[in-house]
Scaffold this active site. Structure first.
Site, mmCIF file in Angstrom:
data_model
loop_
_atom_site.group_PDB
_atom_site.id
_atom_site.type_symbol
_atom_site.label_atom_id
_atom_site.label_comp_id
_atom_site.label_asym_id
_atom_site.label_seq_id
_atom_site.Cartn_x
_atom_site.Cartn_y
_atom_site.Cartn_z
ATOM 1 N N LYS A 132 -13.017 -13.398 -3.515
ATOM 2 C CA LYS A 132 -13.141 -13.748 -1.909
ATOM 3 C C LYS A 132 -12.747 -15.666 -1.682
ATOM 4 O O LYS A 132 -12.668 -15.740 -0.804
ATOM 5 C CB LYS A 132 -15.191 -13.566 -2.764
ATOM 6 C CG LYS A 132 -15.116 -14.041 -1.163
ATOM 7 C CD LYS A 132 -17.070 -14.110 -0.866
ATOM 8 C CE LYS A 132 -17.991 -14.211 -0.206
ATOM 9 N NZ LYS A 132 -18.973 -13.914 -0.508
ATOM 10 N N HIS A 183 18.941 20.672 0.436
ATOM 11 C CA HIS A 183 17.503 20.889 1.594
ATOM 12 C C HIS A 183 16.443 21.480 0.616
ATOM 13 O O HIS A 183 16.081 21.918 2.026
ATOM 14 C CB HIS A 183 18.193 21.137 3.144
ATOM 15 C CG HIS A 183 19.350 20.089 3.709
ATOM 16 N ND1 HIS A 183 18.870 19.504 3.685
ATOM 17 C CD2 HIS A 183 20.556 20.686 3.565
ATOM 18 C CE1 HIS A 183 20.221 18.885 4.587
ATOM 19 N NE2 HIS A 183 21.377 19.697 4.432
#
Length: 518
Positions: free
Chosen positions: A138, A284
């Site tokens: 932060k 494929h």
């Protein structure tokens, strides 16, 4: 930018920490640490201040409370450019902390332990670590937060070259990584605790259903040149398990493409179906040839025999470490990728001349969920790992398969599961002969599988991933010369299909199991 003068170190994964701490000390950074981390650094001869010296309180409650203190979080969170913040920390004698080096309790590893006790699971939920990480992230403008040992080297190098400072860009990158770390950590906790029953002893249960909330966390391992096509961008992500294709180690060759990785996964999955040495050659995502053998060399030669034309430019998956004899034979063919559990050094030497050939060492992984994107959401299913038992095999024809036919049928069944639907596989014991893949009509798959065959079809068997809706598929298989069929059954015309098999003297087994692959 300001010089980093004070760092707090508290880590579970201590990889590379001693070396990093030495470099920080050499740059004049004061080190503060906790428990086991402080002990490790002292044993390495590094000066370190205990967290209790900073807070004025001992570590307490079995280590549950050690960094949850204003002197820690005030030192991290105060904005240096804010005069009121500076006055507040000065009033209370809180020294600034400019770097937080923290990684978290190994909650996921604990949760993965067989039979882990609920109490142990809960104790491995880190509280102080995430709090410090979030505080530092932060306040990233003033504080560097380091959550991964992989960043130690680059951080030390940047600090060495800039008089102990880190750039705003580096601090922001580290903060982004920190927030992702705590998000993934909380997600893992929430997902695991969903499996804990509140009834009785709070035991961790085996998940029988799917979670109400699907939480996924992956980190990018590489950007790819493009996706399925050059106009599509792509990247590969890992689940952090260290296993499977996403965590494979590329040993040589040019960069993997998106399509390479998809085919590599298909080849690897098929190879894992077998206990005996096996070779799968993929084009494929479909196997152009697959075979088992007494060793990998025999398996490869038999797989190549099935369809040597389609094998050109293929992707290979095997389930054994590749030896030099197999490598010598494989190197004769142009291949895109070879995936294996490992490669003998002499085998790697044989492949070395083929500079573009990718060799990928894949660590085994357990089957998990299968995910598919749909617009607005996601589909989730278990992996298709349903094996056949003897009780699944139901002979429905007048003739039972011979022992040789049965072995061939079971081999074909395993391969057929990895062929796109509608799928038909012609095979002999340990060798595919013809593959009919991805057709809209099952009878067309029967025809194409026969058409693709290079080896003789007479005396083969056939496997079908789903039932035959009409007898015409059986007629085509018989016409091709096959003598037995394995299929799930379940069609309203099963009896007509069985009668067709009987007319041609075929043996047929129903499995009751379907293997669609869409």
């Amino acid at each position: 930018m300001a010089k980093i003068q004070r760092a707090i170190l508290s880590v579970t994964d201590k990889t590379g920490l001693v070396d990093f701490a030495r470099k920080l000390t050499a740059l004049g950074v004061e080190l503060i640490s906790t428990g086991g981390t402080a002990k490790l650094l002292r044993e390495a001869g590094i000066t370190v201040k205990d967290i209790s010296e900073l807070t004025g309180f001992p570590e307490m409650l079995d280590g549950r409370v050690k960094t949850l203190h204003p002197r820690v979080h005030g030192g991290i969170l105060h904005r240096r450019e804010n005069s009121a913040h500076r006055a507040a920390v000065a009033e209370h004698g809180i020294p600034p902390i400019d770097m937080v080096v923290v990684n978290l309790y190994a909650f996921e590893k604990t949760a993965a332990k067989p039979g882990v006790a609920f109490e142990e699971l809960i104790e491995n939920i880190d509280i102080g670590g995430p709090s410090m990480i979030r505080s530092a992230a932060k306040n990233f403008q003033d504080v560097a937060v380091v959550t991964s040992p992989a960043d130690y080297g680059a951080i030390a190098e940047e600090m060495s070259s800039s008089a102990g400072e880190l750039s705003a860009a580096t601090k922001w990158r580290l903060a982004q990584k920190a927030f992702a770390t705590t998000a993934a950590y909380d997600s893992a906790i929430a997902s695991t605790l969903e499996q804990v029953s509140a009834h009785g002893n709070f035991a961790l249960q085996t998940t029988t259903g799917f979670p109400q909330t699907l939480r996924l966390s992956f980190h990018k391992t590489m950007d790819l040149r493009y996706g399925e096509n050059p106009h599509q961008k792509a990247a590969m992500y890992s689940d952090g398990s260290g296993t499977g294709v996403a965590n494979g180690r590329q040993l040589q060759g040019k960069e993997l493409s998106y399509n390479n990785i998809v085919d590599l996964q298909a080849a690897w999955d098929l190879a894992q179906e077998f206990e005996e040495p096996v070779c799968a050659i993929i084009k494929h995502t479909n196997p152009s040839g697959s075979a088992t053998g007494k060793d990998l060399l025999e398996a490869y030669k038999k797989a190549l025999e099935c369809d040597p034309v389609s094998a050109f430019g293929g992707v290979i998956g095997v389930n054994r470490i590749i030896d030099v004899a197999t490598a010598e034979e494989m190197a004769k063919l142009f291949l895109e990728v070879i995936a294996a559990p490992g490669f003998e050094p002499a085998a790697r030497e044989k492949f070395a001349a083929k500079k573009n050939l990718r060799l990928v060492e894949v660590p085994r992984s357990a089957p998990g969920w299968v995910l598919k994107n749909i617009s607005g959401g996601m589909l989730l299913q278990d992996a298709d790992v349903r094996p056949l038992g003897e009780s699944d095999l139901k002979v429905v024809t007048k003739r039972s398969p011979t022992s040789e036919e049965k072995r061939a049928l079971l081999f074909a069944w395993k391969v057929c599961k990895h062929v796109k639907s509608n799928a038909i596989v012609y095979a002999r014991d340990g060798q595919t002969v013809g593959v009919g893949a991805g057709q809209m009509s099952r009878v067309d798959s029967c025809k194409i599988g026969a058409m693709k065959a290079v080896l003789p079809l007479k005396g083969t068997v056939a496997a079908s991933d789903a039932f035959f809706p009409f007898p015409d598929g059986v007629e085509e298989i018989a016409r091709a010369g096959a003598t037995a069929i394995i299929q799930p059954g379940g069609s309203v015309r099963d009896q007509e299909v069985i009668e067709a098999a009987d007319r041609h003297g075929l043996a047929m087994i129903f499995t009751g199991v379907r293997h669609f692959r869409h």
